[in-house]
Design a protein around this motif. Sequence first.
Motif, PDB file in Angstrom:
ATOM      1  N   ASN A 167       0.966  -1.178   0.164  1.00 17.21           N
ATOM      2  CA  ASN A 167       0.003   0.091  -0.030  1.00 17.21           C
ATOM      3  C   ASN A 167       0.792   1.314  -0.071  1.00 17.21           C
ATOM      4  N   SER A 168       1.991   1.152   0.685  1.00 18.79           N
ATOM      5  CA  SER A 168       2.707   2.449   0.841  1.00 18.79           C
ATOM      6  C   SER A 168       4.125   1.881   1.245  1.00 18.79           C
ATOM      7  N   ALA A 169       5.086   2.942   1.319  1.00 20.20           N
ATOM      8  CA  ALA A 169       6.474   2.662   1.614  1.00 20.20           C
ATOM      9  C   ALA A 169       7.102   3.613   2.729  1.00 20.20           C
ATOM     10  N   ILE A 170       8.282   3.226   3.062  1.00 18.14           N
ATOM     11  CA  ILE A 170       8.986   3.886   4.129  1.00 18.14           C
ATOM     12  C   ILE A 170      10.442   3.805   3.746  1.00 18.14           C
ATOM     13  N   THR A 171      11.119   4.889   3.501  1.00 18.59           N
ATOM     14  CA  THR A 171      12.546   5.049   2.877  1.00 18.59           C
ATOM     15  C   THR A 171      13.352   4.664   4.135  1.00 18.59           C
ATOM     16  N   GLN A 172      14.686   4.065   3.551  1.00 15.55           N
ATOM     17  CA  GLN A 172      15.895   4.095   4.416  1.00 15.55           C
ATOM     18  C   GLN A 172      16.157   5.545   4.654  1.00 15.55           C
ATOM     19  N   TYR A 173      16.837   5.773   5.640  1.00 19.03           N
ATOM     20  CA  TYR A 173      17.154   7.320   5.912  1.00 19.03           C
ATOM     21  C   TYR A 173      18.200   7.989   4.876  1.00 19.03           C
ATOM     22  N   PHE A 174      18.182   9.271   4.907  1.00 20.24           N
ATOM     23  CA  PHE A 174      18.974   9.839   3.873  1.00 20.24           C
ATOM     24  C   PHE A 174      19.286  11.305   4.385  1.00 20.24           C
ATOM     25  N   PHE A 175      20.328  12.014   3.970  1.00 23.64           N
ATOM     26  CA  PHE A 175      20.538  13.250   4.320  1.00 23.64           C
ATOM     27  C   PHE A 175      20.519  14.479   3.292  1.00 23.64           C
ATOM     28  N   ASN A 176      20.244  13.822   2.005  1.00 24.94           N
ATOM     29  CA  ASN A 176      20.231  14.578   0.808  1.00 24.94           C
ATOM     30  C   ASN A 176      18.624  14.506   0.278  1.00 24.94           C
ATOM     31  N   ALA A 177      18.085  15.601   0.187  1.00 28.49           N
ATOM     32  CA  ALA A 177      16.746  15.474  -0.227  1.00 28.49           C
ATOM     33  C   ALA A 177      16.605  15.339  -1.699  1.00 28.49           C
ATOM     34  N   ASP A 178      17.536  15.784  -2.418  1.00 33.15           N
ATOM     35  CA  ASP A 178      17.462  15.496  -3.659  1.00 33.15           C
ATOM     36  C   ASP A 178      17.403  14.028  -4.137  1.00 33.15           C
ATOM     37  N   SER A 179      18.204  13.265  -3.133  1.00 31.57           N
ATOM     38  CA  SER A 179      18.021  11.713  -3.639  1.00 31.57           C
ATOM     39  C   SER A 179      16.520  11.214  -3.527  1.00 31.57           C
ATOM     40  N   TYR A 180      15.854  11.580  -2.732  1.00 28.37           N
ATOM     41  CA  TYR A 180      14.237  11.331  -2.435  1.00 28.37           C
ATOM     42  C   TYR A 180      13.452  11.875  -3.565  1.00 28.37           C
ATOM     43  N   PHE A 181      13.703  13.076  -3.894  1.00 31.43           N
ATOM     44  CA  PHE A 181      13.147  13.684  -5.030  1.00 31.43           C
ATOM     45  C   PHE A 181      13.167  13.023  -6.435  1.00 31.43           C
ATOM     46  N   TYR A 182      14.473  12.648  -6.682  1.00 29.17           N
ATOM     47  CA  TYR A 182      14.979  11.912  -7.774  1.00 29.17           C
ATOM     48  C   TYR A 182      14.461  10.661  -7.979  1.00 29.17           C
ATOM     49  N   PHE A 183      14.257   9.951  -6.761  1.00 25.61           N
ATOM     50  CA  PHE A 183      13.602   8.436  -6.606  1.00 25.61           C
ATOM     51  C   PHE A 183      12.233   8.442  -6.866  1.00 25.61           C
ATOM     52  N   ILE A 184      11.365   9.491  -6.327  1.00 19.26           N
ATOM     53  CA  ILE A 184      10.018   9.399  -6.652  1.00 19.26           C
ATOM     54  C   ILE A 184       9.694   9.870  -7.998  1.00 19.26           C
ATOM     55  N   ASP A 185      10.598  10.742  -8.668  1.00 19.90           N
ATOM     56  CA  ASP A 185      10.437  11.169 -10.129  1.00 19.90           C
ATOM     57  C   ASP A 185      10.578   9.752 -10.775  1.00 19.90           C
TER      58      ASP A 185
END
Length: 289
Positions: A167-185
């Motif tokens: 249904n949904s996901a939780i990410t591994q932690y990170f300290f670079n928000a751009d890595s999250y944005f790129y992943f979602i894109d």
Amino acid sequence: MDSQQQFKRRFSFEFFPPKTEQGKEKLQAVRDQLAEVTPDFFSVTFGAGGSTRDRTIDTVLSLQQQGISTAPHLSCVGGTREEIGELLDLYKQHGINRIVALRGDLPSGMGASGELRYANELVEFIREHSGDTFNLEVAAYPEFHPQARSAEEDLQNFARKVKAGANSAITQYFFNADSYFYFIDRLEKMDVTVPVVPGIMPIVNFSSLVRFSDMCGAEIPRWIRKQLEAYGDDTDSIRKFGEEVVTDMCEKLLKAGAPGLHFYTLNQAQPSLNIWKNLGINENERISF
């Protein structure tokens, strides 16, 4: 990030099962502090086999009875379908309605990986066994799983988990928000649109953070690492800097439409609460999914 903006925000805190009576007492105090901000749920990490597994079950059921929804982590390593099915039935019996379904790592000393090898197989089994009883969370890796052979393979692995019924996901932690944005894109281009909640690790101890990050493949940006190194044993400066850095990242994530935050507490309340208060999270903008 467009697909993430359609989801209401949710917020949660993660614990690990304590090993001692003193640890249980400490966790109870931490739970009580965090319960005051009415998170959508708590989650509890999973240990495969023996007493470690039992500690997870005991912690989950104890927390669930105290009034805030609790989500057990469930790993398929080292377990049979029958054992996993019995655990699902137990959780259903106690009103658990959310599970974090993971492949997990095989504990040292356990020779067999179990009947289910990957998280997508675990998700499929849970759906076959329990239907829609549980909201199923899976793991996501914005900086890619450390064992993935390529970024593309890791994205396909995540898509398989969603197709299997997550249904949904939780990410591994990170300290670079751009890595999250790129992943979602990248996910949006694959038409994978389940909510992906960022996992947040407060910074309280530099050596522990380095050890955890090396184990799980999370990158500590050079500028953060160098600043933390410069503080040496000055724990107050490390915590103050860490709180500022992580708060700024969370603000950036939420402003861009991230559907909530999941805090890796390491069984400590104050570091996560400080970030929570800095963000000014309130009831009006929250609803769980």
